[in-house]
Design a protein around this motif. Sequence first.
Motif, PDB file in Angstrom:
ATOM      1  N   MET A   1       0.356  -1.042  -0.181  1.00  0.00           N
ATOM      2  CA  MET A   1       0.075   0.173   0.024  1.00  0.00           C
ATOM      3  C   MET A   1       0.558   1.822   0.052  1.00  0.00           C
ATOM      4  O   MET A   1       0.684   1.861  -1.253  1.00  0.00           O
ATOM      5  N   LEU A   2       2.066   0.905   0.200  1.00  0.00           N
ATOM      6  CA  LEU A   2       2.878   2.460   0.645  1.00  0.00           C
ATOM      7  C   LEU A   2       3.445   3.236  -1.141  1.00  0.00           C
ATOM      8  O   LEU A   2       3.320   4.173  -0.542  1.00  0.00           O
ATOM      9  N   ASP A   3       3.299   1.760  -1.478  1.00  0.00           N
ATOM     10  CA  ASP A   3       3.812   1.724  -3.014  1.00  0.00           C
ATOM     11  C   ASP A   3       3.157   2.638  -4.007  1.00  0.00           C
ATOM     12  O   ASP A   3       3.679   3.468  -4.679  1.00  0.00           O
ATOM     13  N   LYS A   4       1.546   2.575  -3.302  1.00  0.00           N
ATOM     14  CA  LYS A   4       0.833   2.834  -4.045  1.00  0.00           C
ATOM     15  C   LYS A   4       0.609   4.030  -4.119  1.00  0.00           C
ATOM     16  O   LYS A   4      -0.114   5.350  -4.461  1.00  0.00           O
ATOM     17  N   ILE A  20      -8.767   7.962   1.085  1.00  0.00           N
ATOM     18  CA  ILE A  20      -8.785   6.814   1.638  1.00  0.00           C
ATOM     19  C   ILE A  20      -9.972   5.933   2.522  1.00  0.00           C
ATOM     20  O   ILE A  20     -10.278   6.244   3.859  1.00  0.00           O
ATOM     21  N   GLU A  21     -10.621   5.211   2.085  1.00  0.00           N
ATOM     22  CA  GLU A  21     -11.305   4.213   2.710  1.00  0.00           C
ATOM     23  C   GLU A  21     -11.067   2.713   2.721  1.00  0.00           C
ATOM     24  O   GLU A  21     -10.856   2.265   2.503  1.00  0.00           O
ATOM     25  N   GLY A  27      -4.985  -1.070   8.702  1.00  0.00           N
ATOM     26  CA  GLY A  27      -4.188  -0.061   8.866  1.00  0.00           C
ATOM     27  C   GLY A  27      -4.276   1.085   8.009  1.00  0.00           C
ATOM     28  O   GLY A  27      -2.800   1.948   7.846  1.00  0.00           O
ATOM     29  N   LYS A  28      -5.365   1.605   8.114  1.00  0.00           N
ATOM     30  CA  LYS A  28      -5.388   2.672   7.298  1.00  0.00           C
ATOM     31  C   LYS A  28      -4.642   4.180   7.332  1.00  0.00           C
ATOM     32  O   LYS A  28      -3.845   4.064   7.009  1.00  0.00           O
ATOM     33  N   SER A  29      -5.110   3.835   9.167  1.00  0.00           N
ATOM     34  CA  SER A  29      -4.251   4.886   9.578  1.00  0.00           C
ATOM     35  C   SER A  29      -2.876   5.588   9.768  1.00  0.00           C
ATOM     36  O   SER A  29      -1.754   6.170   9.981  1.00  0.00           O
ATOM     37  N   ILE A  46      -4.878  14.243  10.963  1.00  0.00           N
ATOM     38  CA  ILE A  46      -6.601  13.947  12.117  1.00  0.00           C
ATOM     39  C   ILE A  46      -7.285  13.345  11.906  1.00  0.00           C
ATOM     40  O   ILE A  46      -6.863  13.047  10.666  1.00  0.00           O
ATOM     41  N   ASP A  47      -7.780  12.829  13.553  1.00  0.00           N
ATOM     42  CA  ASP A  47      -8.598  12.209  13.193  1.00  0.00           C
ATOM     43  C   ASP A  47      -9.744  12.137  12.958  1.00  0.00           C
ATOM     44  O   ASP A  47     -10.854  13.236  14.119  1.00  0.00           O
ATOM     45  N   PHE A  48     -10.381  12.149  11.595  1.00  0.00           N
ATOM     46  CA  PHE A  48     -11.773  12.448  11.035  1.00  0.00           C
ATOM     47  C   PHE A  48     -12.337  11.158  11.615  1.00  0.00           C
ATOM     48  O   PHE A  48     -14.529  12.423  11.793  1.00  0.00           O
ATOM     49  N   THR A  49     -12.542  10.803  12.624  1.00  0.00           N
ATOM     50  CA  THR A  49     -13.270  10.053  13.195  1.00  0.00           C
ATOM     51  C   THR A  49     -13.895  10.715  14.696  1.00  0.00           C
ATOM     52  O   THR A  49     -15.529  10.983  15.156  1.00  0.00           O
ATOM     53  N   ARG A  50     -13.983  11.735  15.223  1.00  0.00           N
ATOM     54  CA  ARG A  50     -13.519  13.085  15.597  1.00  0.00           C
ATOM     55  C   ARG A  50     -13.295  14.735  15.613  1.00  0.00           C
ATOM     56  O   ARG A  50     -13.761  15.159  16.490  1.00  0.00           O
ATOM     57  N   LEU A  51     -14.375  14.533  14.558  1.00  0.00           N
ATOM     58  CA  LEU A  51     -13.569  15.864  14.032  1.00  0.00           C
ATOM     59  C   LEU A  51     -15.113  16.781  14.865  1.00  0.00           C
ATOM     60  O   LEU A  51     -16.759  16.899  14.218  1.00  0.00           O
TER      61      LEU A  51
END
Length: 84
Positions: A1-4, A20-21, A27-29, A46-51
């Motif tokens: 994934m890092l290569d992409k 990125i979904e 392991g996305k974060s 930024i953690d979008f789950t706590r925005l």
Amino acid sequence: MLDKLIAWKQKAGGREALLIEGARRVGKSTIVEEFGRTQYKSYILIDFTRLPRDVRDIFENQRDDFDTFFHAVVCVLPQATVRA
């Protein structure tokens, strides 16, 4: 994934955003944080789950002015991780 992600960075040349979904806890974060740490001099995490609403407003209203956008994010969200 890092290569992409690295290939995207080279192709986009800083002219595109990347969304990125995926499923939770795969392991996305972790991979995005590694990408930011290894590919850029500095980045904002930024953690979008706590925005809060005021930060979401920045993302909706300041899309075209990156200087104002980043300044507003850091001012409104001081717990955003800025690593240099």
